[in-house]
Design a protein around this motif. Structure first.
Motif, PDB file in Angstrom:
ATOM      1  N   GLU A  12      28.023  14.877   0.468  1.00  0.00           N
ATOM      2  CA  GLU A  12      28.624  15.375   1.718  1.00  0.00           C
ATOM      3  C   GLU A  12      30.133  15.505   1.575  1.00  0.00           C
ATOM      4  N   ASP A  13      30.788  14.542   0.913  1.00  0.00           N
ATOM      5  CA  ASP A  13      32.233  14.634   0.663  1.00  0.00           C
ATOM      6  C   ASP A  13      32.558  15.856  -0.188  1.00  0.00           C
ATOM      7  N   ILE A  14      31.751  16.099  -1.209  1.00  0.00           N
ATOM      8  CA  ILE A  14      31.954  17.260  -2.077  1.00  0.00           C
ATOM      9  C   ILE A  14      31.772  18.547  -1.283  1.00  0.00           C
ATOM     10  N   ARG A  15      30.739  18.585  -0.450  1.00  0.00           N
ATOM     11  CA  ARG A  15      30.482  19.773   0.351  1.00  0.00           C
ATOM     12  C   ARG A  15      31.656  20.080   1.264  1.00  0.00           C
ATOM     13  N   ARG A  16      32.187  19.056   1.940  1.00  0.00           N
ATOM     14  CA  ARG A  16      33.324  19.261   2.840  1.00  0.00           C
ATOM     15  C   ARG A  16      34.566  19.695   2.075  1.00  0.00           C
ATOM     16  N   ALA A  17      34.853  19.027   0.953  1.00  0.00           N
ATOM     17  CA  ALA A  17      36.027  19.371   0.150  1.00  0.00           C
ATOM     18  C   ALA A  17      35.913  20.780  -0.417  1.00  0.00           C
ATOM     19  N   SER A  18      34.707  21.196  -0.788  1.00  0.00           N
ATOM     20  CA  SER A  18      34.528  22.530  -1.359  1.00  0.00           C
ATOM     21  C   SER A  18      34.895  23.611  -0.345  1.00  0.00           C
ATOM     22  N   GLY A  19      34.615  23.370   0.916  1.00  0.00           N
ATOM     23  CA  GLY A  19      34.988  24.327   1.955  1.00  0.00           C
ATOM     24  C   GLY A  19      36.491  24.443   2.112  1.00  0.00           C
ATOM     25  N   VAL A  20      37.169  23.318   2.064  1.00  0.00           N
ATOM     26  CA  VAL A  20      38.630  23.310   2.190  1.00  0.00           C
ATOM     27  C   VAL A  20      39.277  23.982   0.990  1.00  0.00           C
ATOM     28  N   MET A  21      38.755  23.707  -0.202  1.00  0.00           N
ATOM     29  CA  MET A  21      39.356  24.201  -1.439  1.00  0.00           C
ATOM     30  C   MET A  21      38.822  25.570  -1.867  1.00  0.00           C
ATOM     31  N   CYS A  22      37.954  26.176  -1.062  1.00  0.00           N
ATOM     32  CA  CYS A  22      37.374  27.503  -1.361  1.00  0.00           C
ATOM     33  C   CYS A  22      36.687  27.520  -2.724  1.00  0.00           C
ATOM     34  N   ARG A  23      35.919  26.466  -2.995  1.00  0.00           N
ATOM     35  CA  ARG A  23      35.123  26.377  -4.218  1.00  0.00           C
ATOM     36  C   ARG A  23      33.673  26.195  -3.825  1.00  0.00           C
ATOM     37  N   ILE A  25      30.137  24.166  -4.122  1.00  0.00           N
ATOM     38  CA  ILE A  25      29.896  22.721  -4.214  1.00  0.00           C
ATOM     39  C   ILE A  25      29.881  22.296  -5.680  1.00  0.00           C
ATOM     40  N   ASN A  26      29.225  23.083  -6.530  1.00  0.00           N
ATOM     41  CA  ASN A  26      29.188  22.740  -7.953  1.00  0.00           C
ATOM     42  C   ASN A  26      30.572  22.783  -8.579  1.00  0.00           C
ATOM     43  N   ALA A  27      31.377  23.795  -8.235  1.00  0.00           N
ATOM     44  CA  ALA A  27      32.731  23.899  -8.792  1.00  0.00           C
ATOM     45  C   ALA A  27      33.600  22.731  -8.337  1.00  0.00           C
ATOM     46  N   GLN A  28      33.435  22.294  -7.080  1.00  0.00           N
ATOM     47  CA  GLN A  28      34.217  21.155  -6.588  1.00  0.00           C
ATOM     48  C   GLN A  28      33.829  19.881  -7.324  1.00  0.00           C
ATOM     49  N   MET A  33      35.089  15.817 -11.473  1.00  0.00           N
ATOM     50  CA  MET A  33      34.681  15.136 -12.707  1.00  0.00           C
ATOM     51  C   MET A  33      35.703  15.359 -13.814  1.00  0.00           C
ATOM     52  N   LYS A  34      36.188  16.572 -13.948  1.00  0.00           N
ATOM     53  CA  LYS A  34      37.173  16.870 -14.996  1.00  0.00           C
ATOM     54  C   LYS A  34      38.461  16.101 -14.744  1.00  0.00           C
ATOM     55  N   ILE A  35      38.953  16.116 -13.511  1.00  0.00           N
ATOM     56  CA  ILE A  35      40.190  15.397 -13.191  1.00  0.00           C
ATOM     57  C   ILE A  35      39.994  13.900 -13.399  1.00  0.00           C
TER      58      ILE A  35
END
Length: 68
Positions: A12-23, A25-28, A33-35
């Motif tokens: 759910e955190d990833i889903r919300r962040a992906s919307g903010v960052m325009c990515r 869900i998988n890209a977020q 993970m990379k960072i």
């Protein structure tokens, strides 16, 4: 490519962040993970320093908004 199982709260955190960052869900998730991997390998660097290094490695010149 494989599957990674994560908890519902993190998803759910990833889903919300992906919307903010325009990515997607998988890209977020991949970005976090990379960072995280880079932060563990370079514990003395800040998040901003890690991003700056990655942008330099990709030959992307970050804009300097303070120069405007």
């Amino acid at each position: 490519m494989g599957l990674v199982k994560i908890g519902d709260d993190l998803h759910e955190d990833i889903r919300r962040a992906s919307g903010v960052m325009c990515r997607s869900i998988n890209a977020q998730a991949e970005f976090w993970m990379k960072i995280g991997m880079l932060a563990e390998a370079n514990p003395t660097l800040t998040f901003s320093e890690i991003l700056h290094q990655q942008l330099q490695a990709a030959a992307v010149a970050p804009s300097d908004e303070t120069a405007a």
